[in-house]
Design a protein around this motif. Sequence first.
Motif, PDB file in Angstrom:
ATOM      1  N   VAL A 178       2.536  10.632 -16.103  1.00  0.00           N
ATOM      2  CA  VAL A 178       2.474  10.599 -14.636  1.00  0.00           C
ATOM      3  C   VAL A 178       2.527  12.023 -14.078  1.00  0.00           C
ATOM      4  N   ALA A 179       3.392  12.855 -14.629  1.00  0.00           N
ATOM      5  CA  ALA A 179       3.487  14.242 -14.177  1.00  0.00           C
ATOM      6  C   ALA A 179       2.198  15.005 -14.465  1.00  0.00           C
ATOM      7  N   GLU A 180       1.562  14.733 -15.608  1.00  0.00           N
ATOM      8  CA  GLU A 180       0.309  15.411 -15.977  1.00  0.00           C
ATOM      9  C   GLU A 180      -0.781  15.223 -14.942  1.00  0.00           C
ATOM     10  N   VAL A 181      -0.813  14.057 -14.309  1.00  0.00           N
ATOM     11  CA  VAL A 181      -1.859  13.815 -13.319  1.00  0.00           C
ATOM     12  C   VAL A 181      -1.434  14.249 -11.921  1.00  0.00           C
ATOM     13  N   GLY A 182      -0.269  14.887 -11.821  1.00  0.00           N
ATOM     14  CA  GLY A 182       0.160  15.476 -10.563  1.00  0.00           C
ATOM     15  C   GLY A 182       0.927  14.549  -9.634  1.00  0.00           C
ATOM     16  N   ARG A 183       1.362  13.428 -10.127  1.00  0.00           N
ATOM     17  CA  ARG A 183       2.161  12.527  -9.293  1.00  0.00           C
ATOM     18  C   ARG A 183       3.640  12.859  -9.491  1.00  0.00           C
ATOM     19  N   THR A 184       4.432  12.571  -8.475  1.00  0.00           N
ATOM     20  CA  THR A 184       5.817  13.055  -8.447  1.00  0.00           C
ATOM     21  C   THR A 184       6.878  11.993  -8.707  1.00  0.00           C
ATOM     22  N   SER A 185       6.478  10.739  -8.854  1.00  0.00           N
ATOM     23  CA  SER A 185       7.445   9.668  -9.082  1.00  0.00           C
ATOM     24  C   SER A 185       6.898   8.659 -10.078  1.00  0.00           C
ATOM     25  N   VAL A 186       7.825   8.030 -10.792  1.00  0.00           N
ATOM     26  CA  VAL A 186       7.491   6.889 -11.630  1.00  0.00           C
ATOM     27  C   VAL A 186       8.206   5.694 -11.022  1.00  0.00           C
ATOM     28  N   ARG A 187       7.486   4.609 -10.878  1.00  0.00           N
ATOM     29  CA  ARG A 187       8.056   3.390 -10.323  1.00  0.00           C
ATOM     30  C   ARG A 187       7.875   2.258 -11.314  1.00  0.00           C
ATOM     31  N   PRO A 201       0.840  -1.195   0.000  1.00  0.00           N
ATOM     32  CA  PRO A 201       0.000   0.000   0.000  1.00  0.00           C
ATOM     33  C   PRO A 201       0.884   1.258   0.000  1.00  0.00           C
ATOM     34  N   GLN A 202       0.559   2.190  -0.878  1.00  0.00           N
ATOM     35  CA  GLN A 202       1.350   3.417  -1.022  1.00  0.00           C
ATOM     36  C   GLN A 202       0.418   4.616  -1.128  1.00  0.00           C
ATOM     37  N   PRO A 203       0.871   5.793  -0.671  1.00  0.00           N
ATOM     38  CA  PRO A 203       0.085   7.004  -0.952  1.00  0.00           C
ATOM     39  C   PRO A 203       0.076   7.255  -2.459  1.00  0.00           C
ATOM     40  N   PRO A 204      -0.904   7.999  -2.969  1.00  0.00           N
ATOM     41  CA  PRO A 204      -1.025   8.201  -4.426  1.00  0.00           C
ATOM     42  C   PRO A 204      -0.037   9.239  -4.956  1.00  0.00           C
ATOM     43  N   VAL A 205       1.260   8.912  -4.934  1.00  0.00           N
ATOM     44  CA  VAL A 205       2.292   9.846  -5.387  1.00  0.00           C
ATOM     45  C   VAL A 205       3.023   9.368  -6.637  1.00  0.00           C
ATOM     46  N   ALA A 206       2.728   8.145  -7.100  1.00  0.00           N
ATOM     47  CA  ALA A 206       3.492   7.583  -8.218  1.00  0.00           C
ATOM     48  C   ALA A 206       2.578   6.959  -9.262  1.00  0.00           C
ATOM     49  N   GLY A 207       3.132   6.837 -10.456  1.00  0.00           N
ATOM     50  CA  GLY A 207       2.573   5.998 -11.508  1.00  0.00           C
ATOM     51  C   GLY A 207       3.510   4.819 -11.673  1.00  0.00           C
ATOM     52  N   TYR A 208       2.973   3.674 -12.067  1.00  0.00           N
ATOM     53  CA  TYR A 208       3.739   2.432 -12.159  1.00  0.00           C
ATOM     54  C   TYR A 208       3.748   1.949 -13.600  1.00  0.00           C
ATOM     55  N   VAL A 209       4.923   1.926 -14.207  1.00  0.00           N
ATOM     56  CA  VAL A 209       5.067   1.498 -15.596  1.00  0.00           C
ATOM     57  C   VAL A 209       5.264  -0.015 -15.629  1.00  0.00           C
ATOM     58  N   HIS A 210       4.501  -0.660 -16.487  1.00  0.00           N
ATOM     59  CA  HIS A 210       4.610  -2.105 -16.688  1.00  0.00           C
ATOM     60  C   HIS A 210       4.623  -2.407 -18.180  1.00  0.00           C
ATOM     61  N   ARG A 211       5.263  -3.512 -18.523  1.00  0.00           N
ATOM     62  CA  ARG A 211       5.250  -4.065 -19.876  1.00  0.00           C
ATOM     63  C   ARG A 211       5.606  -3.045 -20.960  1.00  0.00           C
ATOM     64  N   LEU A 212       6.707  -2.340 -20.746  1.00  0.00           N
ATOM     65  CA  LEU A 212       7.234  -1.457 -21.779  1.00  0.00           C
ATOM     66  C   LEU A 212       7.711  -2.343 -22.923  1.00  0.00           C
ATOM     67  N   MET A 213       7.091  -2.204 -24.095  1.00  0.00           N
ATOM     68  CA  MET A 213       7.345  -3.104 -25.230  1.00  0.00           C
ATOM     69  C   MET A 213       7.654  -2.276 -26.466  1.00  0.00           C
ATOM     70  N   VAL A 214       8.631  -2.726 -27.233  1.00  0.00           N
ATOM     71  CA  VAL A 214       9.005  -2.062 -28.476  1.00  0.00           C
ATOM     72  C   VAL A 214       8.995  -3.098 -29.592  1.00  0.00           C
ATOM     73  N   ASP A 215       8.466  -2.696 -30.743  1.00  0.00           N
ATOM     74  CA  ASP A 215       8.523  -3.565 -31.917  1.00  0.00           C
ATOM     75  C   ASP A 215       9.917  -3.434 -32.506  1.00  0.00           C
ATOM     76  N   ARG A 216      10.763  -4.426 -32.254  1.00  0.00           N
ATOM     77  CA  ARG A 216      12.174  -4.368 -32.663  1.00  0.00           C
ATOM     78  C   ARG A 216      12.345  -4.382 -34.178  1.00  0.00           C
ATOM     79  N   THR A 217      11.322  -4.787 -34.924  1.00  0.00           N
ATOM     80  CA  THR A 217      11.451  -4.819 -36.384  1.00  0.00           C
ATOM     81  C   THR A 217      11.057  -3.493 -37.020  1.00  0.00           C
ATOM     82  N   ALA A 218      10.319  -2.650 -36.310  1.00  0.00           N
ATOM     83  CA  ALA A 218       9.794  -1.424 -36.911  1.00  0.00           C
ATOM     84  C   ALA A 218      10.263  -0.144 -36.235  1.00  0.00           C
ATOM     85  N   ALA A 219      10.611  -0.221 -34.962  1.00  0.00           N
ATOM     86  CA  ALA A 219      10.921   0.990 -34.200  1.00  0.00           C
ATOM     87  C   ALA A 219      12.382   1.399 -34.377  1.00  0.00           C
TER      88      ALA A 219
END
Length: 175
Positions: free
Chosen positions: A120-129, A86-104
């Motif tokens: 994450v900054a747009e919604v007013g949170r101060t950290s990315v986890r 449980p955490q206070p609402p200060v962060a956004g959590y990035v999951h499954r960062l995926m890149v198309d290795r054949t096109a990107a």
Amino acid sequence: MSSSTVPGPRVRPASESDLAALVRLRDDAARWMLARGITGQWRPGELDEEHFRRVMAHGEVWLAETGTGLAGAWELWWEDEDAWGPQPPVAGYVHRLMVDRTAAAPGTGRVLLEAAERRVAEVGRTSVRLDCLATNTQLNAYYRQAGYRVVGRKEGKPQPGGPPKSFTLLEKRLG
């Protein structure tokens, strides 16, 4: 190449019509890792359309597109108790960062990570986890080079479609 000389991908929220493409992108990323000897992280077939539908219902899924199509995607959650407790609402959590290795273009992963940080900054949170498989030293180094610092380790985190795994917990303060 700097991002000023090459147009970056267009970023938009995923929709129901993108589910099959998300599954294909995830499976392709898993195959890319396995072909390079990166085992224990992702396997093709682990996640289906329902997984991404659930994430869209409780968080956000973002796509990056270029003139040639889908370049990458990521999930953005607003809480992650399985990894962080449980955490206070200060962060956004990035999951499954995926890149198309054949096109990107090279560097697309960092561009997507920066887009997630801006959101994450747009919604007013101060950290990315994020969490990263503890045994994937290359990926751990990638996130540290992107400005993330190791703040802990989570043993035995439940995984969709697979057994629990151990993860490095990383955080980046914004602003």
